[in-house]
Write a protein that holds these residues in place. Structure first.
Motif, short mmCIF file in Angstrom:
data_model
loop_
_atom_site.label_atom_id
_atom_site.label_comp_id
_atom_site.label_asym_id
_atom_site.label_seq_id
_atom_site.Cartn_x
_atom_site.Cartn_y
_atom_site.Cartn_z
N VAL A 73 0.86 -1.18 0.00
CA VAL A 73 0.00 0.00 0.00
C VAL A 73 0.90 1.23 0.00
N ILE A 74 0.65 2.15 -0.93
CA ILE A 74 1.40 3.41 -0.97
C ILE A 74 0.54 4.53 -0.43
N VAL A 75 1.11 5.32 0.48
CA VAL A 75 0.46 6.53 0.98
C VAL A 75 0.87 7.69 0.07
N VAL A 76 -0.10 8.32 -0.57
CA VAL A 76 0.16 9.46 -1.45
C VAL A 76 0.03 10.72 -0.60
N GLU A 77 1.16 11.42 -0.43
CA GLU A 77 1.21 12.52 0.53
C GLU A 77 1.54 13.83 -0.16
N GLY A 78 1.38 14.92 0.59
CA GLY A 78 1.71 16.25 0.10
C GLY A 78 0.53 16.90 -0.58
N ALA A 79 0.60 18.19 -0.76
CA ALA A 79 -0.49 18.92 -1.38
C ALA A 79 -0.57 18.61 -2.87
N PRO A 80 -1.76 18.27 -3.38
CA PRO A 80 -1.89 18.05 -4.83
C PRO A 80 -1.57 19.33 -5.60
N ASP A 81 -0.91 19.19 -6.73
CA ASP A 81 -0.52 20.33 -7.56
C ASP A 81 -1.09 20.15 -8.95
N ALA A 82 -2.17 20.87 -9.22
CA ALA A 82 -2.84 20.74 -10.51
C ALA A 82 -1.97 21.24 -11.66
N ALA A 83 -0.98 22.06 -11.36
CA ALA A 83 -0.13 22.61 -12.42
C ALA A 83 0.97 21.65 -12.85
N THR A 84 1.20 20.60 -12.07
CA THR A 84 2.24 19.64 -12.39
C THR A 84 1.65 18.40 -13.02
N PRO A 85 2.09 18.00 -14.21
CA PRO A 85 1.55 16.78 -14.83
C PRO A 85 1.79 15.58 -13.92
N PRO A 86 0.80 14.71 -13.78
CA PRO A 86 0.97 13.56 -12.90
C PRO A 86 1.99 12.57 -13.45
N HIS A 87 2.64 11.84 -12.56
CA HIS A 87 3.53 10.77 -12.98
C HIS A 87 2.71 9.63 -13.57
N ASP A 88 3.36 8.85 -14.45
CA ASP A 88 2.69 7.66 -14.98
C ASP A 88 2.37 6.69 -13.85
N SER A 89 3.20 6.65 -12.81
CA SER A 89 2.99 5.75 -11.69
C SER A 89 3.67 6.32 -10.46
N VAL A 90 3.02 6.17 -9.30
CA VAL A 90 3.65 6.60 -8.05
C VAL A 90 4.48 5.47 -7.44
#
Length: 265
Positions: A73-90
């Protein structure tokens, strides 16, 4: 690109969740058309365009994972940034959880997608539960991770999404025996009376054992319902795409309401 259909489900106030269908994307046959999988032979540029369309309807960049049929299980942390393109995979995992307002996605084409949320605490998660994941209880590991972020078992709500049903998932008799020895609820027969596994039933039993307060099972079979990609239906002959279960907890700026309390810091 046309409208992206989202089969929406109710995980409580402030939570947007649902399951994409095959329609509304830019991929041609045999992936037509909203293919979200980067590992199935489709053009990555098309897949990223399809993923961007899903992010647009959720109003947040969607985090995907590289699924490996385990219980990480991965915890996705930090403030989401709509201006940054998402990674293909975390990263490599079979579940994602967050308390920070990220949109999360699980990819499937017959395995069981599970979406979870404690709407008051603002924690959400998604799970990929294939046969190995059910044997390893990735669902239980995800519930534990959500509790670690401040969620409460009795307040958690879960939706078991479209997947191959027990009447369609034929397996060798020994495989059925091995899986059912660990998760008895998976024991099933096909309509023809041959050995089968009912993975949605197994997942539902594991959610109950983990103390999840509310569970909804959609009861939609991917092999029978052509709105969804199915590897068992289509992938034996040609490549097939992946649809997604997606979930996000909307923050105060988006909902106009108070921010849900969280113990994640």
């Amino acid at each position: 690109m046309g409208d992206v259909p989202l089969l929406e489900v109710d995980l409580g106030p402030g939570v947007r969740a649902g399951f994409t269908t095959r329609a509304g994307g830019v991929s041609p046959a045999p992936w037509a058309s909203l293919d979200l999988g980067l590992g199935v032979g489709d053009d990555p540029a098309r897949v990223r365009a399809n993923r961007a369309a899903v992010s647009a309807i959720l109003g947040a960049p969607v985090s995907f994972m590289t699924q490996v049929h385990g219980r990480e299980v991965i915890v996705v942390e930090g403030a989401p940034d709509a201006a940054t393109p998402p990674h293909d995979s975390v990263g490599e995992a079979d579940a994602l959880v967050t308390a920070d307002g990220h949109a999360l996605a699980v990819l499937v084409a017959d395995c069981v997608p599970v979406l979870l949320a404690d709407p008051e605490r603002g924690v959400v998660g998604c799970v990929h539960a294939g046969r190995h994941g059910v044997e390893l209880d990735v669902v239980g590991a995800t519930v534990d991770a959500l509790v670690g972020l401040g969620g409460r078992r009795e307040a958690l709500r879960a939706v078991v999404g479209p997947s191959v049903c027990g009447a369609c998932y034929e397996v060798p008799e020994q495989m059925r025996a091995d899986v059912a020895a660990r998760v008895p609820a998976t024991w099933a027969r096909t309509r023809a009376g041959t050995p089968a596994l009912d993975l949605p039933a197994g997942v539902t039993a594991q959610l109950a054992a983990a103390g999840v307060g509310g569970v909804e099972v959609l009861g939609l079979c991917t092999l029978e319902d052509e709105r969804f990609f199915s590897h068992r239906r289509d992938g034996q002959r040609t490549p097939t795409g992946r649809f997604a279960g997606v979930v996000v907890h909307r923050r105060e700026a988006e909902t106009g309401g108070p921010t849900a309390p969280s113990e994640a810091g």
